[in-house]
Design a protein around this motif. Sequence first.
Motif, PDB file in Angstrom:
ATOM      1  N   VAL A 172       0.836  -1.198   0.000  1.00  0.00           N
ATOM      2  CA  VAL A 172       0.000   0.000   0.000  1.00  0.00           C
ATOM      3  C   VAL A 172       0.873   1.251   0.000  1.00  0.00           C
ATOM      4  O   VAL A 172       0.573   2.236  -0.682  1.00  0.00           O
ATOM      5  CB  VAL A 172      -0.951  -0.013   1.214  1.00  0.00           C
ATOM      6  CG1 VAL A 172      -1.879   1.193   1.172  1.00  0.00           C
ATOM      7  CG2 VAL A 172      -1.773  -1.297   1.230  1.00  0.00           C
ATOM      8  N   ALA A 173       1.964   1.228   0.751  1.00  0.00           N
ATOM      9  CA  ALA A 173       2.896   2.357   0.730  1.00  0.00           C
ATOM     10  C   ALA A 173       3.506   2.527  -0.654  1.00  0.00           C
ATOM     11  O   ALA A 173       3.667   3.655  -1.150  1.00  0.00           O
ATOM     12  CB  ALA A 173       4.001   2.143   1.774  1.00  0.00           C
ATOM     13  N   LEU A 174       3.835   1.409  -1.295  1.00  0.00           N
ATOM     14  CA  LEU A 174       4.373   1.467  -2.656  1.00  0.00           C
ATOM     15  C   LEU A 174       3.340   2.041  -3.609  1.00  0.00           C
ATOM     16  O   LEU A 174       3.671   2.807  -4.522  1.00  0.00           O
ATOM     17  CB  LEU A 174       4.791   0.060  -3.103  1.00  0.00           C
ATOM     18  CG  LEU A 174       5.325  -0.080  -4.522  1.00  0.00           C
ATOM     19  CD1 LEU A 174       6.568   0.778  -4.724  1.00  0.00           C
ATOM     20  CD2 LEU A 174       5.637  -1.552  -4.824  1.00  0.00           C
ATOM     21  N   GLN A 496      12.362   1.092   4.314  1.00  0.00           N
ATOM     22  CA  GLN A 496      13.611   0.372   4.069  1.00  0.00           C
ATOM     23  C   GLN A 496      13.368  -0.852   3.195  1.00  0.00           C
ATOM     24  O   GLN A 496      14.150  -1.140   2.276  1.00  0.00           O
ATOM     25  CB  GLN A 496      14.246  -0.037   5.404  1.00  0.00           C
ATOM     26  CG  GLN A 496      15.684  -0.514   5.277  1.00  0.00           C
ATOM     27  CD  GLN A 496      16.604   0.556   4.719  1.00  0.00           C
ATOM     28  OE1 GLN A 496      16.640   1.670   5.208  1.00  0.00           O
ATOM     29  NE2 GLN A 496      17.346   0.220   3.672  1.00  0.00           N
ATOM     30  N   VAL A 497      12.285  -1.584   3.463  1.00  0.00           N
ATOM     31  CA  VAL A 497      11.977  -2.783   2.681  1.00  0.00           C
ATOM     32  C   VAL A 497      11.722  -2.422   1.215  1.00  0.00           C
ATOM     33  O   VAL A 497      12.178  -3.125   0.311  1.00  0.00           O
ATOM     34  CB  VAL A 497      10.757  -3.518   3.282  1.00  0.00           C
ATOM     35  CG1 VAL A 497      10.206  -4.555   2.306  1.00  0.00           C
ATOM     36  CG2 VAL A 497      11.140  -4.202   4.593  1.00  0.00           C
ATOM     37  N   LEU A 498      11.010  -1.328   0.969  1.00  0.00           N
ATOM     38  CA  LEU A 498      10.733  -0.921  -0.411  1.00  0.00           C
ATOM     39  C   LEU A 498      12.032  -0.634  -1.164  1.00  0.00           C
ATOM     40  O   LEU A 498      12.149  -0.951  -2.356  1.00  0.00           O
ATOM     41  CB  LEU A 498       9.835   0.315  -0.426  1.00  0.00           C
ATOM     42  CG  LEU A 498       8.401   0.128   0.085  1.00  0.00           C
ATOM     43  CD1 LEU A 498       7.629   1.435  -0.024  1.00  0.00           C
ATOM     44  CD2 LEU A 498       7.677  -0.974  -0.672  1.00  0.00           C
ATOM     45  N   GLN A 499      13.001  -0.048  -0.479  1.00  0.00           N
ATOM     46  CA  GLN A 499      14.284   0.225  -1.122  1.00  0.00           C
ATOM     47  C   GLN A 499      15.098  -1.056  -1.295  1.00  0.00           C
ATOM     48  O   GLN A 499      15.717  -1.278  -2.337  1.00  0.00           O
ATOM     49  CB  GLN A 499      15.072   1.245  -0.294  1.00  0.00           C
ATOM     50  CG  GLN A 499      14.430   2.628  -0.271  1.00  0.00           C
ATOM     51  CD  GLN A 499      15.146   3.576   0.662  1.00  0.00           C
ATOM     52  OE1 GLN A 499      16.324   3.863   0.490  1.00  0.00           O
ATOM     53  NE2 GLN A 499      14.442   4.061   1.675  1.00  0.00           N
ATOM     54  N   ASP A 500      15.103  -1.912  -0.270  1.00  0.00           N
ATOM     55  CA  ASP A 500      15.879  -3.155  -0.340  1.00  0.00           C
ATOM     56  C   ASP A 500      15.387  -4.069  -1.459  1.00  0.00           C
ATOM     57  O   ASP A 500      16.181  -4.787  -2.077  1.00  0.00           O
ATOM     58  CB  ASP A 500      15.803  -3.900   0.994  1.00  0.00           C
ATOM     59  CG  ASP A 500      16.541  -3.174   2.117  1.00  0.00           C
ATOM     60  OD1 ASP A 500      17.372  -2.292   1.795  1.00  0.00           O
ATOM     61  OD2 ASP A 500      16.296  -3.487   3.298  1.00  0.00           O
ATOM     62  N   ARG A 501      14.093  -4.060  -1.719  1.00  0.00           N
ATOM     63  CA  ARG A 501      13.543  -4.919  -2.769  1.00  0.00           C
ATOM     64  C   ARG A 501      13.681  -4.307  -4.156  1.00  0.00           C
ATOM     65  O   ARG A 501      13.287  -4.912  -5.155  1.00  0.00           O
ATOM     66  CB  ARG A 501      12.063  -5.210  -2.488  1.00  0.00           C
ATOM     67  CG  ARG A 501      11.870  -6.134  -1.292  1.00  0.00           C
ATOM     68  CD  ARG A 501      10.410  -6.370  -0.992  1.00  0.00           C
ATOM     69  NE  ARG A 501      10.257  -7.248   0.158  1.00  0.00           N
ATOM     70  CZ  ARG A 501       9.122  -7.439   0.808  1.00  0.00           C
ATOM     71  NH1 ARG A 501       8.027  -6.806   0.432  1.00  0.00           N
ATOM     72  NH2 ARG A 501       9.065  -8.256   1.841  1.00  0.00           N
ATOM     73  N   GLY A 502      14.213  -3.094  -4.227  1.00  0.00           N
ATOM     74  CA  GLY A 502      14.393  -2.451  -5.522  1.00  0.00           C
ATOM     75  C   GLY A 502      13.111  -1.916  -6.109  1.00  0.00           C
ATOM     76  O   GLY A 502      13.012  -1.676  -7.312  1.00  0.00           O
ATOM     77  N   VAL A 504      11.616   1.028  -5.011  1.00  0.00           N
ATOM     78  CA  VAL A 504      11.759   2.486  -5.078  1.00  0.00           C
ATOM     79  C   VAL A 504      13.225   2.836  -4.895  1.00  0.00           C
ATOM     80  O   VAL A 504      14.013   2.036  -4.382  1.00  0.00           O
ATOM     81  CB  VAL A 504      10.915   3.221  -3.990  1.00  0.00           C
ATOM     82  CG1 VAL A 504       9.453   2.881  -4.100  1.00  0.00           C
ATOM     83  CG2 VAL A 504      11.438   2.921  -2.600  1.00  0.00           C
ATOM     84  N   ARG A 505      13.572   4.029  -5.315  1.00  0.00           N
ATOM     85  CA  ARG A 505      14.911   4.566  -5.043  1.00  0.00           C
ATOM     86  C   ARG A 505      14.760   6.014  -4.596  1.00  0.00           C
ATOM     87  O   ARG A 505      13.732   6.651  -4.845  1.00  0.00           O
ATOM     88  CB  ARG A 505      15.806   4.478  -6.272  1.00  0.00           C
ATOM     89  CG  ARG A 505      15.474   5.469  -7.373  1.00  0.00           C
ATOM     90  CD  ARG A 505      16.454   5.344  -8.537  1.00  0.00           C
ATOM     91  NE  ARG A 505      16.300   6.390  -9.516  1.00  0.00           N
ATOM     92  CZ  ARG A 505      15.426   6.376 -10.517  1.00  0.00           C
ATOM     93  NH1 ARG A 505      14.623   5.343 -10.662  1.00  0.00           N
ATOM     94  NH2 ARG A 505      15.352   7.378 -11.373  1.00  0.00           N
ATOM     95  N   ILE A 506      15.779   6.511  -3.931  1.00  0.00           N
ATOM     96  CA  ILE A 506      15.756   7.903  -3.489  1.00  0.00           C
ATOM     97  C   ILE A 506      16.629   8.717  -4.427  1.00  0.00           C
ATOM     98  O   ILE A 506      17.807   8.404  -4.622  1.00  0.00           O
ATOM     99  CB  ILE A 506      16.253   8.027  -2.034  1.00  0.00           C
ATOM    100  CG1 ILE A 506      15.271   7.322  -1.102  1.00  0.00           C
ATOM    101  CG2 ILE A 506      16.371   9.489  -1.631  1.00  0.00           C
ATOM    102  CD1 ILE A 506      15.646   7.391   0.355  1.00  0.00           C
ATOM    103  N   LEU A 511      11.296  10.055  -3.289  1.00  0.00           N
ATOM    104  CA  LEU A 511      11.079   8.638  -3.566  1.00  0.00           C
ATOM    105  C   LEU A 511      10.560   8.469  -4.990  1.00  0.00           C
ATOM    106  O   LEU A 511       9.517   9.017  -5.349  1.00  0.00           O
ATOM    107  CB  LEU A 511      10.073   8.065  -2.579  1.00  0.00           C
ATOM    108  CG  LEU A 511      10.560   7.968  -1.126  1.00  0.00           C
ATOM    109  CD1 LEU A 511       9.390   7.747  -0.189  1.00  0.00           C
ATOM    110  CD2 LEU A 511      11.571   6.853  -0.981  1.00  0.00           C
ATOM    111  N   MET A 512      11.301   7.709  -5.773  1.00  0.00           N
ATOM    112  CA  MET A 512      10.911   7.446  -7.164  1.00  0.00           C
ATOM    113  C   MET A 512      10.676   5.953  -7.335  1.00  0.00           C
ATOM    114  O   MET A 512      11.520   5.143  -6.956  1.00  0.00           O
ATOM    115  CB  MET A 512      11.997   7.913  -8.140  1.00  0.00           C
ATOM    116  CG  MET A 512      12.201   9.416  -8.170  1.00  0.00           C
ATOM    117  SD  MET A 512      13.389   9.884  -9.444  1.00  0.00           S
ATOM    118  CE  MET A 512      12.531   9.396 -10.932  1.00  0.00           C
ATOM    119  N   PRO A 513       9.527   5.568  -7.896  1.00  0.00           N
ATOM    120  CA  PRO A 513       9.282   4.136  -8.098  1.00  0.00           C
ATOM    121  C   PRO A 513      10.124   3.585  -9.239  1.00  0.00           C
ATOM    122  O   PRO A 513      10.270   4.218 -10.280  1.00  0.00           O
ATOM    123  CB  PRO A 513       7.791   4.088  -8.436  1.00  0.00           C
ATOM    124  CG  PRO A 513       7.491   5.420  -9.052  1.00  0.00           C
ATOM    125  CD  PRO A 513       8.411   6.401  -8.370  1.00  0.00           C
TER     126      PRO A 513
END
Length: 910
Positions: A172-174, A496-502, A504-506, A511-513
């Motif tokens: 949902v955050a993604l 952190q999980v969203l970034q670790d899974r690739g 999103v990136r900063i 935050l860019m998907p």
Amino acid sequence: MNIVVVESPAKAKTINKYLGPGYEVLASFGHVRDLPAKDGSVDPEHDFRMLWEVDAKSNQRINDIARALKGADKLILATDPDREGEAISWHVLEVLKEKKALKSQPVERVVFNAITKQSILEAMKNPRKIDTALVDAYLARRALDYLVGFTLSPVLWRKLPGARSAGRVQSVALRLVCDRELEIEKFVAREYWSIVAKLATPRNEVFEARLVGADGKKITRLDIGSGAEAEAFTRDLESAQFKVASVEAKPARRNPPPPFTTSTMQQEASRKLGFSPAHTMRLAQRLYEGIDIGGETVGLITYMRTDGIDMAPEAISAVRGMIGKQYGKDYVPDAPRQYQNKSKNAQEAHEAVRPTDPNRLPAEVAKYVDRDQARLYELIWNRAVASQMQSAELERTTVDIEAKVGARVLELRATGQVVKFDGFLTLYQEGMDEPSDDDESRRLPAMSQNELLAKQAINSSQHFTEPPPRYSEAALVKRMEELGIGRPSTYAAILQVLQDRGYVRIDKKRLMPEDKGRVVVGFLESFFQRYVEYDFTANLEEQLDRISNNEIDWKKVLQDFWVDFIGAVNDIKELRVTHVLDALNDLLAPHIFPPREDGLDPRTCPNCANGKLSLKLGRFGAFIGCSNYPECNYTRQMSQGAQGGVSGTKVLGEDPETGLEVTLRGGRFGPYLQLGEAAKEKDAPKPKRAGIPKGVSPDDIDLEKALGLLALPRDVGPHPEDGEMIIAGIGRFGPYVKHGKTYANLEDGDEVMSIGLNRAVTLIAEKKLKPGKGRRFGADPGKELGQHPDKGGPIVLKKGRYGPYVSHDGVNATLTGDVTPENITLEQAVSLIDARAAAGGGKGKAKKTAKAKAPAKAKAKKVADGEAKPDAAASTARRPVARTTTAKAPAKAAAPKKAAAKAKKAKAAD
């Protein structure tokens, strides 16, 4: 002796000092058991039975607690005062009961909001039992997260190769991040004009006023939509007479914000200090657990996972006294300020985050902590103290001005603000997510009604509306809190999980998907829409809160969720991948098929002109391909052709040395540079190519940069020790410098095309001192998790081409579900390894197969030589091998048969 159990050794050390010799404080090091990362850990068919496992390290710590309990008078569980802390205490108690470590000792649960002597001693006087409602809420949340992760993720892997997994709240955050990106892509800019008059009073005091009305009608920001309209208004104002129509000065008060909750602390630390939520929480944890100050370990802040916004009465009294001493009595309000939380989901009524002692000033604390800890402490201290200070007193002035041009009347307005008494603003002003264009903070000159004003200049400015900004980490946390998604303790982990899974990136603190994230969200929105709806997730959070308040049964919540969820999962299993791709093509069209400049259909293949572009799924994830494949092999990445991407070929100029054309092109694996064109001859050398470094936009590449990248690798200079040349280049894993066989990564700020010899030598030397870290080439040495309990030998966590995995004796198993490199336990790794080995994975199988084939070949040779004839049983046993051999025989025999035919044909020709 009383045994006290807390989470961390730092906390244990501090509390031990306060309690004295009659107590022994031991640390559990967080959770002592968890659900194994495999199917069946939560069983919906058997009343949601949950199977728990204790990892080896936790088992050792539980054994230490059990040994300490022998002969002890009492067990006191003193973990954190929230739902997670309650669950840790419950787990510890349950495991101790299973080990029969408890005899007749009473068990008490105590909680304290700050690690200070007073708070801890007071807590010991007021023990209670474990709150089963809080434990039930934890069990429900843990079961929900497990069921979603382990049920939905395999569907993702089958339908969307390259996708990692889908978490209940993370998805949902993604979606929030991806929806904002979609808004930006769909946005159409709108032109508007603003008109500002520069005016002067009779005393020659200059100020500015904005056009706000004409002929009795209001003019809003977007009402002047063209240059022609703006020019007409400007022309009239140039010849107008200006007069003050009215002056209104109103007193105003600005009240201080409440002290920090977890969420607002993360937001402000992001805005003002540039800290990520995860970094903020690590720093806050350290400040909470205690810092050595003058030989005494002191907890500097109260518990940092909270929704509460009020402070204890004694803390308010201490803050008010400190304000009087530091700032004067004028800054102390007549009555203490009381704050009430407006959030309907506010839970676990702890205090706000505040300093444990407001008299411990930030400048004093800074002597004993590192820089980031000092900055966060100062932020928390300033906010807590400001929350009890006097309001700021302001005066807001509005001046309406008439501009007459013949019979026409135009209206202008000037606004200003004066701070009469700064109050809390002397210490603290809340940060903002976006810069404000509010001009009320300007001071206006004194003016009176009907006073004539002189025109100095009339300025008209063209503007265009802008799309909504991408979320910063602070803005996303704020939005999640507004929607009721997640809880204070989860925000940092979610990001952190969203970034670790690739996913999103900063980029530039926004935050860019990533394409991978957008495909996952598109898939979930198309086929699991209910489960990524904001209201549904918020309502589920509300139900979890009701469980913690003992209002509803936790298994009833799970049952209601599971029935619909498993039905949706079973439905999607039957869908063909082509159906999934069609849905994603439509949903992601603004991103993957943006309008073309030539006005043609954006899905028309630019290569063959009659094929249709579509989303395709490959081994490495999603890409765009032509429907005429294999006749047309056009491919590109998803984001190419979208905003900022590269589609087709862009000529940058000519190489002055060779005269060849330098072009920027879009390829399947990203944009790249090429020197010259590929020759049509089959054996002709390929043109030189170079990739675009990560973090560099294709739009920023000009001819000079392109030539520099095409010239890589380049010589940096000879190494001072042996004279061997150091080389700088860009490899498969990014920019590097190389000396002999040693490769060193270039760090942030190092430029591959400009790095000098001294810096390169330093990086090489640092790499040689730490050979196991930062490897760019060869296999990742990994991190050892422990020995396999049954088979022996180390189990190692590694980073691989397709993501993190664990390895043992040639068997490799990818991390699944919500298991991440940060939280994986030895038990989870063993389960993954054993499951993979049982499925026939790993090198072991290949070795055994090879060994099994050897005897078969040997026996076959004997039969051919007439030495032995296998019996029927042996023949049957070898049948699979024999079939394989038989299948290959025609291929081997084909060559001599063909040769004989050619020879016969040649002889006939002669």
